[in-house]
Design a protein around this motif. Sequence first.
Motif, PDB file in Angstrom:
ATOM      1  N   UNK A  12       0.835  -1.199   0.000  1.00  0.00           N
ATOM      2  CA  UNK A  12       0.000   0.000   0.000  1.00  0.00           C
ATOM      3  C   UNK A  12       0.870   1.250   0.000  1.00  0.00           C
ATOM      4  N   UNK A  13       0.453   2.287  -0.717  1.00  0.00           N
ATOM      5  CA  UNK A  13       1.269   3.501  -0.821  1.00  0.00           C
ATOM      6  C   UNK A  13       1.022   4.473   0.319  1.00  0.00           C
ATOM      7  N   UNK A  14       2.042   5.270   0.616  1.00  0.00           N
ATOM      8  CA  UNK A  14       1.909   6.413   1.500  1.00  0.00           C
ATOM      9  C   UNK A  14       1.153   6.179   2.788  1.00  0.00           C
ATOM     10  N   UNK A  18       0.321   1.512   7.174  1.00  0.00           N
ATOM     11  CA  UNK A  18       0.742   1.816   8.543  1.00  0.00           C
ATOM     12  C   UNK A  18       2.255   1.783   8.663  1.00  0.00           C
ATOM     13  N   UNK A  19       2.890   0.784   8.064  1.00  0.00           N
ATOM     14  CA  UNK A  19       4.342   0.672   8.204  1.00  0.00           C
ATOM     15  C   UNK A  19       5.058   1.812   7.474  1.00  0.00           C
ATOM     16  N   UNK A  24       8.383   6.525   7.535  1.00  0.00           N
ATOM     17  CA  UNK A  24       8.572   7.892   7.032  1.00  0.00           C
ATOM     18  C   UNK A  24       8.821   8.865   8.181  1.00  0.00           C
ATOM     19  N   UNK A  25       8.119   8.669   9.302  1.00  0.00           N
ATOM     20  CA  UNK A  25       8.323   9.530  10.471  1.00  0.00           C
ATOM     21  C   UNK A  25       9.733   9.347  11.032  1.00  0.00           C
ATOM     22  N   UNK A  46       7.500  -1.345  -5.265  1.00  0.00           N
ATOM     23  CA  UNK A  46       7.632  -0.676  -6.570  1.00  0.00           C
ATOM     24  C   UNK A  46       8.743  -1.286  -7.420  1.00  0.00           C
ATOM     25  N   UNK A  47       9.806  -1.735  -6.768  1.00  0.00           N
ATOM     26  CA  UNK A  47      10.955  -2.309  -7.489  1.00  0.00           C
ATOM     27  C   UNK A  47      11.425  -3.551  -6.749  1.00  0.00           C
TER      28      UNK A  47
END
Length: 216
Positions: A12-14, A18-19, A24-25, A46-47
């Motif tokens: 899942x993106x962005x 949850x992970x 990102x934080x 994505x890759x």
Amino acid sequence: MATLLHIDSSVFPGEASASRSITAAFRRTWQEKHPAGTVVYRDLAAAPVPHITAAAWTAGATDPSDRTPEQSAAFSARVQLIEELERADTVLLGAPMYNFSIPSTLKAWLDSVILAGRTTGEHPSAQGTPAVVVASRGGSYAPGTPREGFEYVQNYLEAVLKGALGLAVDFIVPELTMAPRNPAMSQLIPRYEASRTRAFEDATAKAAELVERLAA
């Protein structure tokens, strides 16, 4: 100048993940505290890293002069991933639970970087590197819960990251992430929200702590 190796594996993106939200934080805090640092990022959704093949596997135990062209190409791809791990001063992994285990893309990455006599063995090449794993899950698999025995994410990653690769591993575990979307779990939303808040706090605190340790 320190290097953060950041790997996400959620499909899942962005903010839908949850992970990813919590890694990102961590990354934001790490970069704010260490703006001169380098981030190496891999998005395995994505890759994806290729799943291990016979050529990639056997090349590790074959003398370079005896490798076939296929083995050499496959091993070169593994070495790139291994060197990213070895150069990292901190490793950040997003490891959501899918069907009680880790995403196959993350397993493929691990299969590539685990190399006997180099990254594993008596003197693992990345031994002691701090690793923070964000192990999100839709329910709760904590000790004492009905599904405790189905927890194969932390158990597995503890064995591989710490036991085999020699990393210094910390887990951040946001749980009950399905509560806002599953009516049957609606009564668990306050526990989900508390878990999510705690996970963000732990991520930012751990990032700041590790940067401070690097600067010492």
